[in-house]
Design a protein around this motif. Sequence first.
Motif, PDB file in Angstrom:
ATOM      1  N   THR A   7       0.841  -1.194   0.000  1.00 11.38           N
ATOM      2  CA  THR A   7       0.000   0.000   0.000  1.00 11.38           C
ATOM      3  C   THR A   7       0.877   1.245   0.000  1.00 11.38           C
ATOM      4  OG1 THR A   7      -0.123   0.356   2.393  1.00 11.38           O
ATOM      5  CG2 THR A   7      -1.635  -1.278   1.444  1.00 11.38           C
ATOM      6  N   ASN A 236     -10.707  -0.321  -9.882  1.00 12.50           N
ATOM      7  CA  ASN A 236      -9.882   0.321  -8.866  1.00 12.50           C
ATOM      8  C   ASN A 236     -10.262   1.792  -8.771  1.00 12.50           C
ATOM      9  OD1 ASN A 236      -8.094  -1.627  -7.837  1.00 12.50           O
ATOM     10  ND2 ASN A 236      -6.708  -1.424  -9.579  1.00 12.50           N
ATOM     11  N   THR A 240      -5.958   3.579  -5.790  1.00  8.94           N
ATOM     12  CA  THR A 240      -5.520   2.180  -5.777  1.00  8.94           C
ATOM     13  C   THR A 240      -4.863   1.817  -7.103  1.00  8.94           C
ATOM     14  OG1 THR A 240      -7.315   1.606  -4.253  1.00  8.94           O
ATOM     15  CG2 THR A 240      -6.244  -0.204  -5.407  1.00  8.94           C
ATOM     16  N   SER A 262      -2.420  -5.217 -10.916  1.00  8.34           N
ATOM     17  CA  SER A 262      -3.314  -5.539  -9.815  1.00  8.34           C
ATOM     18  C   SER A 262      -3.408  -7.041  -9.581  1.00  8.34           C
ATOM     19  CB  SER A 262      -4.708  -4.977 -10.088  1.00  8.34           C
ATOM     20  OG  SER A 262      -4.658  -3.570 -10.217  1.00  8.34           O
ATOM     21  N   HIS A 271      -4.409  -4.840  -5.264  1.00  7.79           N
ATOM     22  CA  HIS A 271      -3.128  -4.275  -4.858  1.00  7.79           C
ATOM     23  C   HIS A 271      -2.019  -4.728  -5.805  1.00  7.79           C
ATOM     24  CE1 HIS A 271      -4.289  -2.437  -0.960  1.00  7.79           C
ATOM     25  NE2 HIS A 271      -5.325  -3.249  -1.130  1.00  7.79           N
TER      26      HIS A 271
END
Length: 304
Positions: A7, A236, A240, A262, A271
């Motif tokens: 993140t 997303n 993100t 992703s 993520h």
Amino acid sequence: MTVNKWTEEDIPDQSGRVAIVTGANSGNGLETARALAGRGAHVVLAVRDLAKGEAAVVDIEANHPAAHLELVELDLALLNSVRSAAADIRERYGRIDLLVNNAGVFHTPRRQTTDGFEIRFGTNHLGHFALTGLLLDRLVGTPGSRIVTVSSNAHRYRARIDFDRFGLEQGRSQSAAYGRSKLANLLFTYELQRRLEVAGSPAVALAAHPGWAETEILRHFRGIRFIEPLIGPLRNSAATGALATLRAATDPAAAGGEFYGSDGWFEMRGHPVLVGSSDRSRDAQLQWRVWDASEDVTAVTFPI
């Protein structure tokens, strides 16, 4: 690193780094610039519309009042503008730590760039190719520098490059034209990384894709309002979607030639993780041919 999910919190301190982000006035580019500025980087927002760029600066400063931000006017669809922007950046900075080739167009009305190229290929690939070449000496002279180019999973679909009409209109499909430009982004990245390695350069080249992110790239797509209720849960957010770019740009473990995307269903959302790319994108001969043709039509020769 957070458990299993990379993140924004995993971005290391960026103090002292100079980062150039194209298309930083909205969407993934804005979120990339915001995150880098929040970690202390000096961020140059390279944007086509300076008024929108100024609004983006205000937006970022609302979250990060001490952010170090500058604007540069850059129209990737106009090679003269690319040259002017590169000259401006070179005058301001003796070193560049990070170049994020983010800006792009997709479902836009059919037209050519001022230089006569198909708008998606001219903007998404040729503009960034030229910008990178014109700034490369500032990057290769900076230890730990990175060039991150934003591609798309669309590079897999109907993406075939016709060298007899390189950079020009090839059929009426906007999706195919977009896929072709995103394939070129990857071919360029892999060939750039190979050349950097051969040259023994401390700089590395990586690629990323944001999944299907909620940005303005589909603003000209008339059908978006009908499919939004269906695709909304699969997309997303812009923040993100920017994480793949940010991981490629800042993760100490990221290496040259890697591609981040992703981790969710069909890489549409989630993520950032290492992802694969098509066999065509990994074709070394095709990489070299796209590089050679791109140097020819842009008249930008790389110093490696």
